[in-house]
Motif scaffolding. Sequence first.
Motif, PDB file in Angstrom:
ATOM      1  N   THR A  63      13.832   8.755  46.226  1.00  0.00           N
ATOM      2  CA  THR A  63      13.279   8.993  47.176  1.00  0.00           C
ATOM      3  C   THR A  63      12.814   7.869  48.841  1.00  0.00           C
ATOM      4  O   THR A  63      14.305   6.460  48.237  1.00  0.00           O
ATOM      5  N   GLN A 100      11.561  17.452  48.528  1.00  0.00           N
ATOM      6  CA  GLN A 100      12.403  16.694  48.595  1.00  0.00           C
ATOM      7  C   GLN A 100      13.485  17.951  48.746  1.00  0.00           C
ATOM      8  O   GLN A 100      14.285  18.023  49.519  1.00  0.00           O
ATOM      9  N   SER A 139      14.677   8.914  54.918  1.00  0.00           N
ATOM     10  CA  SER A 139      15.339   9.767  53.439  1.00  0.00           C
ATOM     11  C   SER A 139      16.406  10.221  54.908  1.00  0.00           C
ATOM     12  O   SER A 139      16.644   9.767  55.549  1.00  0.00           O
TER      13      SER A 139
END
Length: 515
Positions: A124, A224, A504
């Motif tokens: 992550t 995700q 991200s």
Amino acid sequence: MKKSLFVAFVVSLGGFLFGFDAGIISGVMTYAGPEFNLDDLQTGWVVSSPSFAAMFSMLLAGGISDKIGRKKILILVAFLYALSAVLSAYAISYEMLYIARMIGGIAFGAALILAPTYIAEISTAESRGKLVSIQQLNIVLGFFAAFLSNYYFNEIFSSGESNFLTEANVWRWMLGVELLPAILYFILLFFVPKSPRWLFVQNRNEEAKEVLISMYGEVKAKEQTNTILNSLAGIEILSDEENVNLKDLFKPAMKLVITVGIIIGILQQITGINAIYFYATSIFKQTGIGTDAAFSSGVLLSTTTVVFTVISMFLIDKMGRRPLLLIGIMGIAISLLLCSYEFNNATYELTSEKISQLNFEGKEKLNVLVGTQFDSDVHFKKEMKTILGQQVYAKNDGAILEAAISMNATLVLIGILGFIACFAFSLGPVMWVMLSELFPNRYRGLAIGFIGFINGFVSWLVQQVFPWELSTLGNSMSFFIFGIIALIGFFILLKILPETKGKSLEQIEKDLVKA
């Protein structure tokens, strides 16, 4: 989170084996070099040949893994590590030794590329810096284990207490012990999943979702999945091709990320880190502390590396990549220039008393130099080789330098440890973290492989040239060159280095990859 930690640690065990191989050779050459009567170029090739093989492995591994997956290549890597350890330990010639080490080079080249790629793809945004840094932690733990192993074998052999260790086989044991972690790595790799982001790129969405759920649970996995699929949908607009090519890395949209990647990839090696690691025992002997103390100093060096790598793991997701990198590179420059300064002040002189204390046949030849002082290590070592011959000097260089040199060895040790500490919390881990982040999902394997090739080429070049550099330019000039390069690198990165902390992979792509 526990599973992601386990997976990251297992995958990056290839880094441990790289560190072990790199660290072990510094002690091995103390014995293997004289046994095979190697000159500077041959010594450089034995040490650097794995990096030569690795740079081609790096170039190919990323692209191949984009097609068949990261996990399959990593299992092959573990097998090659084991094969290299066995063949190196049983080497009967200079040629067999470097070929065996090149097999290991193929393995660690692929491992160094694929581990950060894989770990970034299972992480992550909040944990990515720490998890990718496990690769560097494993590398430095490998160095620590190698220096400790070298110290242990050298201590047993030097004490004369062992019945099985001899001058002819002690280095074989040093190399052969690498087989144990290689087998462990091979077995554990069967317990890690395939990369979820790679599975999504292959349109194997259900498999990818199952991996994410097993890693992070239903809620986080769904978040995700949506982020990754949205990113891949955008990339389809850029290209209708199933596979990307090297020329795609140089599109205008990729200009910033490929430039930053190349500069960091070059800088990490051209500042001389692998010259220090691979030739640590030899460098410490140059200070005149003696062979046994040089081996023990290697343990201190690797301990410093481990401590500051752990520190970087705690800081990288808090301070960010940019501050760590810039502070570290400036510290590297200062440390290297300190070493250069003190080596420049060193003098070399043998007295009758000192010569009488040496313990090798033919030492009386050195009496012709009594009363002669050398201000240059280059001239002193050339005179030693002329009088004693290459092989005799190589076997006894630690004792001769200890007898002749006058310098502040502590200051050099501080400089080297300062360099190692600064590298361990900056260029060491941060390069791999940033390379795993900078490039879009579809380009990541190929891009990291390409920069890995450049990184490996520079690493090989530095290792290959370093023995010649010490003999021809001397200790002071060698460290001065590395220090100035680090200083130049600092000012370049001060201007262009972006920050990727807390974003991200898909957000980084949106910010930095622009048409």
